[in-house]
Motif scaffolding. Structure first.
Motif, mmCIF file in Angstrom:
data_model
loop_
_atom_site.group_PDB
_atom_site.id
_atom_site.type_symbol
_atom_site.label_atom_id
_atom_site.label_comp_id
_atom_site.label_asym_id
_atom_site.label_seq_id
_atom_site.Cartn_x
_atom_site.Cartn_y
_atom_site.Cartn_z
ATOM 1 N N PHE A 57 0.832 -1.199 0.000
ATOM 2 C CA PHE A 57 0.000 0.000 0.000
ATOM 3 C C PHE A 57 0.866 1.248 0.000
ATOM 4 O O PHE A 57 1.940 1.280 0.585
ATOM 5 N N TRP A 58 0.363 2.281 -0.677
ATOM 6 C CA TRP A 58 1.021 3.585 -0.683
ATOM 7 C C TRP A 58 -0.062 4.606 -0.399
ATOM 8 O O TRP A 58 -1.018 4.737 -1.175
ATOM 9 N N TYR A 59 0.045 5.282 0.719
ATOM 10 C CA TYR A 59 -0.991 6.217 1.169
ATOM 11 C C TYR A 59 -2.370 5.562 1.163
ATOM 12 O O TYR A 59 -3.327 6.075 0.605
ATOM 13 N N SER A 60 -2.444 4.371 1.728
ATOM 14 C CA SER A 60 -3.677 3.595 1.882
ATOM 15 C C SER A 60 -4.245 3.068 0.572
ATOM 16 O O SER A 60 -5.348 2.534 0.547
ATOM 17 N N LEU A 61 -3.525 3.216 -0.525
ATOM 18 C CA LEU A 61 -3.984 2.684 -1.808
ATOM 19 C C LEU A 61 -3.152 1.458 -2.182
ATOM 20 O O LEU A 61 -1.913 1.510 -2.159
#
Length: 174
Positions: A57-61
């Protein structure tokens, strides 16, 4: 019981424990460690298992599937979850050593069965073969031995090889 009998029994137990510890230690150099200059040749190694169950995940994505790479086997850490999974029941890894060696044995280690609650240790490689080659581009290499790793017996097992000077090893798991 006489104190000398008890003392003798205690010494016997201590000696047995020390012998067991000595058997478990790898008293030979490990040329297949990343810190010793070993490297996985990706083009000759099975692909890593990709699963949609684990994501990065990157910034919750979610940006990609999480994947463990074969270089993990070049590290001395064998804690639960720190393994290299490959798809299916067979795979192989091609390890280039930093120096020319005459391998006498290969040691394989898997997390202890007592660290798991039953079935998870069944994922440990069981039957495997070792090949050695002097040139990275040799198709098959020289057969050095075929072995069975019994994970429930001992988490670290050493197998004797046929002798040959080799700068790289290929391990196949069946």
């Amino acid at each position: 019981m006489a104190p000398t009998v008890i003392l003798g029994a205690v010494h016997e137990i201590i000696n047995q424990a020390l012998e067991k510890l000595e058997e478990m230690q790898v008293l030979m150099p490990d040329y297949a460690l990343k810190s010793a200059g070993a490297a996985v040749i990706q083009s000759r190694t099975s692909p890593s298992l990709q699963t949609a169950k684990a994501k990065v995940f990157w910034y919750s994505l979610p940006v990609m599937d999480y994947m463990r790479f074969p270089e993990l086997i070049l590290e001395p850490d064998n804690h639960p979850g720190n393994c290299w999974p490959f798809p299916g029941s067979q795979g192989h890894v091609f390890i280039k050593l930093s120096v020319l060696v005459i391998p006498r044995a290969v040691t394989t280690a898997h997390v202890s069965g007592t660290a798991f609650h039953g079935e998870s240790i069944s994922g440990a490689p069981k039957d495997f073969a070792v090949y050695g080659s002097k040139e990275e581009h040799e198709e098959q290499g020289t057969f050095l031995g075929q072995f069975t790793f019994l994970a429930m017996r001992n988490p670290s097992q050493t197998f004797q090889l046929k002798c040959l000077e080799v700068p790289q090893l290929k391990l196949e798991s069946a």
